[in-house]
Design a protein around this motif. Sequence first.
Motif, PDB file in Angstrom:
ATOM      1  N   GLN A   1      67.698  14.595  40.020  1.00 49.68           N
ATOM      2  CA  GLN A   1      68.177  13.920  38.826  1.00 49.68           C
ATOM      3  C   GLN A   1      67.041  13.186  38.125  1.00 49.68           C
ATOM      4  O   GLN A   1      66.982  13.144  36.908  1.00 49.68           O
ATOM      5  N   ALA A   2      66.140  12.615  38.900  1.00 47.92           N
ATOM      6  CA  ALA A   2      65.012  11.882  38.313  1.00 47.92           C
ATOM      7  C   ALA A   2      64.127  12.830  37.513  1.00 47.92           C
ATOM      8  O   ALA A   2      63.692  12.501  36.411  1.00 47.92           O
ATOM      9  N   GLY A   3      63.868  14.012  38.057  1.00 49.57           N
ATOM     10  CA  GLY A   3      63.031  14.984  37.346  1.00 49.57           C
ATOM     11  C   GLY A   3      63.655  15.417  36.034  1.00 49.57           C
ATOM     12  O   GLY A   3      62.985  15.475  34.995  1.00 49.57           O
ATOM     13  N   ALA A   4      64.952  15.702  36.056  1.00 50.20           N
ATOM     14  CA  ALA A   4      65.642  16.114  34.836  1.00 50.20           C
ATOM     15  C   ALA A   4      65.687  14.972  33.821  1.00 50.20           C
ATOM     16  O   ALA A   4      65.490  15.182  32.618  1.00 50.20           O
ATOM     17  N   ALA A   5      65.913  13.757  34.292  1.00 47.14           N
ATOM     18  CA  ALA A   5      65.964  12.603  33.391  1.00 47.14           C
ATOM     19  C   ALA A   5      64.609  12.351  32.742  1.00 47.14           C
ATOM     20  O   ALA A   5      64.515  12.098  31.542  1.00 47.14           O
ATOM     21  N   ARG A   6      63.549  12.441  33.524  1.00 46.22           N
ATOM     22  CA  ARG A   6      62.212  12.219  32.963  1.00 46.22           C
ATOM     23  C   ARG A   6      61.830  13.328  31.981  1.00 46.22           C
ATOM     24  O   ARG A   6      61.187  13.087  30.976  1.00 46.22           O
ATOM     25  N   SER A   7      62.262  14.538  32.260  1.00 50.36           N
ATOM     26  CA  SER A   7      62.035  15.650  31.334  1.00 50.36           C
ATOM     27  C   SER A   7      62.747  15.390  30.010  1.00 50.36           C
ATOM     28  O   SER A   7      62.196  15.613  28.933  1.00 50.36           O
ATOM     29  N   GLY A   8      63.963  14.914  30.083  1.00 51.97           N
ATOM     30  CA  GLY A   8      64.709  14.575  28.868  1.00 51.97           C
ATOM     31  C   GLY A   8      64.045  13.477  28.075  1.00 51.97           C
ATOM     32  O   GLY A   8      63.999  13.507  26.841  1.00 51.97           O
ATOM     33  N   LEU A   9      63.500  12.500  28.776  1.00 48.80           N
ATOM     34  CA  LEU A   9      62.805  11.407  28.092  1.00 48.80           C
ATOM     35  C   LEU A   9      61.542  11.910  27.402  1.00 48.80           C
ATOM     36  O   LEU A   9      61.237  11.511  26.280  1.00 48.80           O
ATOM     37  N   ARG A  10      60.817  12.816  28.068  1.00 47.67           N
ATOM     38  CA  ARG A  10      59.637  13.417  27.420  1.00 47.67           C
ATOM     39  C   ARG A  10      60.053  14.119  26.137  1.00 47.67           C
ATOM     40  O   ARG A  10      59.391  14.018  25.113  1.00 47.67           O
TER      41      ARG A  10
END
Length: 161
Positions: free
Chosen positions: A32-41
């Motif tokens: 979930q952290a990886g997907a969330a950080r990707s979305g923020l990028r």
Amino acid sequence: MTNVMKPSTRPLTAAEIAALALSMAHLGSGPQAGAARSGLRHAFEHMELDDDVIATTLATLTEPMPAEIADRARTIADAITSRLVIRLHYQDVSGRVTVRDVDPVTCMVHREYWYLVGMCRMRGAIRAFRFDRIVATEPTFVPARRHRAEGFLPFQGKRAA
């Protein structure tokens, strides 16, 4: 899972990105952290910011916080959500520690640092407190005064009218 595309009416505001980033800060390194950080990028791609600022800020956002800072970040996030004053033990640049009660407004990342932005009751003014200089946090049961995040975000350039 199907990707759903909806036309965007506006990019995220700096306050919205700050809230999302703080929410992600303690997700660790799970999927979930990886997907969330990707979305923020992706959200940052649509903001008009200096490339150097974006690169450095994104690097800060995509790295998990050290455990002791993440613990303090959770206390800060709880105070913002609960609209309660938070007591900070804050070490300034010269090494002096003061205890401050703060009406927390938002958190943000600028370049390589996380900040709590709020109304410092000791100074009677808006302040940005670097997370790495916050020695300790204490929740209080004192209601915080309401402040709009848009008026409290430093580092935002003023656009010409």
